[in-house]
Design an enzyme around this catalytic site. Sequence first.
Site, mmCIF file in Angstrom:
data_model
loop_
_atom_site.group_PDB
_atom_site.id
_atom_site.type_symbol
_atom_site.label_atom_id
_atom_site.label_comp_id
_atom_site.label_asym_id
_atom_site.label_seq_id
_atom_site.Cartn_x
_atom_site.Cartn_y
_atom_site.Cartn_z
ATOM 1 N N SER A 77 15.927 47.587 81.846
ATOM 2 C CA SER A 77 16.714 48.673 81.286
ATOM 3 C C SER A 77 16.447 48.897 79.803
ATOM 4 O O SER A 77 15.386 49.376 79.429
ATOM 5 C CB SER A 77 18.190 48.423 81.561
ATOM 6 O OG SER A 77 18.903 49.616 81.454
ATOM 7 N N LYS A 121 14.357 49.130 85.910
ATOM 8 C CA LYS A 121 15.693 49.727 85.954
ATOM 9 C C LYS A 121 15.679 50.956 85.059
ATOM 10 O O LYS A 121 15.744 50.870 83.850
ATOM 11 C CB LYS A 121 16.731 48.712 85.475
ATOM 12 C CG LYS A 121 18.097 49.300 85.141
ATOM 13 C CD LYS A 121 18.844 49.774 86.354
ATOM 14 C CE LYS A 121 20.309 50.043 86.038
ATOM 15 N NZ LYS A 121 20.535 50.996 84.952
#
Length: 513
Positions: free
Chosen positions: A402, A427
């Site tokens: 992320s 992600k």
Amino acid sequence: MTSIGKGLFGFAAAATALVSVCCDSPALAESLTVAFPVSRAQEVNTVQRTLVEAWGLIRETFIDPTFNHQDWDSKLQQTMVEMFPLRSSDAAYTKISAMLSTLGDPFTRIISPKEYQSFRIGSDGNLQGVGLFINAEPRTGHLVVLSCVDSSPAARAGIHEGDELIEINGILLSDISFSMLNVTGNAHEYNGSPCYNPKTGIHKTRLGMLTSIMDLHVITQRLEYTRQVIVLEYAFHIAGERLDGVDSEAAAQKLRGRAGTTVTSKDLGSDSSIREVKIPREYIKLSPISSAIIPHRTADGHLTKTGYVKLSAFSQTAAADMENAIQEMESQDVHAYILDLRNNPGGLVKAGLDVAQIWLDGDETLVNTIDRDGNTLPINMVNGHAMTHDPLVVLVNEGSASASEILAGALHDNGRAILVGHKTFGKGKIQSVTELHDGSALFVTVAKYLSPALHDIDQVGITPDVQCTTDMLNSPKDSLLKDKSSISSLEADSCIMVAEHELDIQQSIGTAS
């Protein structure tokens, strides 16, 4: 974040109520009137109002405008009817979770007021607990240790990365049923399959999947950051059944507690041994940054200094702490840097963007977002000034997720850094978090993101420029120690050795030019 208008909830102690829901967003300027039975149980009635709030936010902002190819308006009335005969708020929240699960997105979920308060613990960097970060294995729901805070009670007790928690204070955890994971979360369908231990019959997730400092990017469709939340020792609330009355948040709460008290944990080690330990709770000061200066001798025999910075999570203080670390190392005549993002699961998106600007100049694109209508919106720096222009290598692995991938992509695609290590987690979704009227919170996937070069990250990850092994070599050298990093172990890290080689190449090219 745009939300449904206030004053729209006309609840009364009657058998049926009419609610008119309208949207503030110009694109959704419409009104919908829904009739539903209102519960006579006050706590359920309160959750009914929460349901309407959550439903409206999904209707406005969810990344998939088809709502997983279903009639979202009818879902509200259906869930209201199912909620009507209930007598407890817990049961009512379960109905909201069930409604959200039909969206097919494990990152979109609701947590109760008590659970939401857990997200706010440690916002100042302090925590009362054992210093343990846990994660739920997607397929089995087993709770696995992601990492321990250095010198924390958990670390001193001999709990290790990869251990599986079996019991906390006598409560069995291994049979917990999980239906979905994470928000910088860990979804079972994401990049990289778990590994299977034939000795124990246990699937263990590769490190770096969702952690307790989760990707709660607070970002609206217009990318206005409205709240920053750090999650500590939070094992991701799961929307689904609860067996034995325990879920992952309950397990995390049992690890936390007043300093001076103890918690008893039973864990399964990597050698399949089971042991029980009593761990004291303490005040734990968390910093996402640790740093060291690594002495390095180049091929021509010249002794140089390499600045090593380990960023473990993107918290509120990440950028400021990194600025301080770099400033100090610059004063000590460091000429190259290694930024270690391995096993960093993410955190605050804004923190990731702020860290990127420490290393970049100009008006570079940091990341691209894609909204529910498919529109791509770049987020650019404005007249940026890097703190240093020294050569930089970024270390990544399957645990870099992320916000780590946003930072790695920004530095790589803008030509600022070489990536060394292993493919990242993958992600590439952004969640907003909104506190609802009753203190609960709704997480909604509102966008996807692409790297500056428009490379898709979600379920794909980022492949580094140079691969390396993770073997630790036994050849410690003379060292200079700073903070908590062990120089001998750093110099024996094969990925750092590869990084130093890449830095030598960059510096030699710079000298030749």
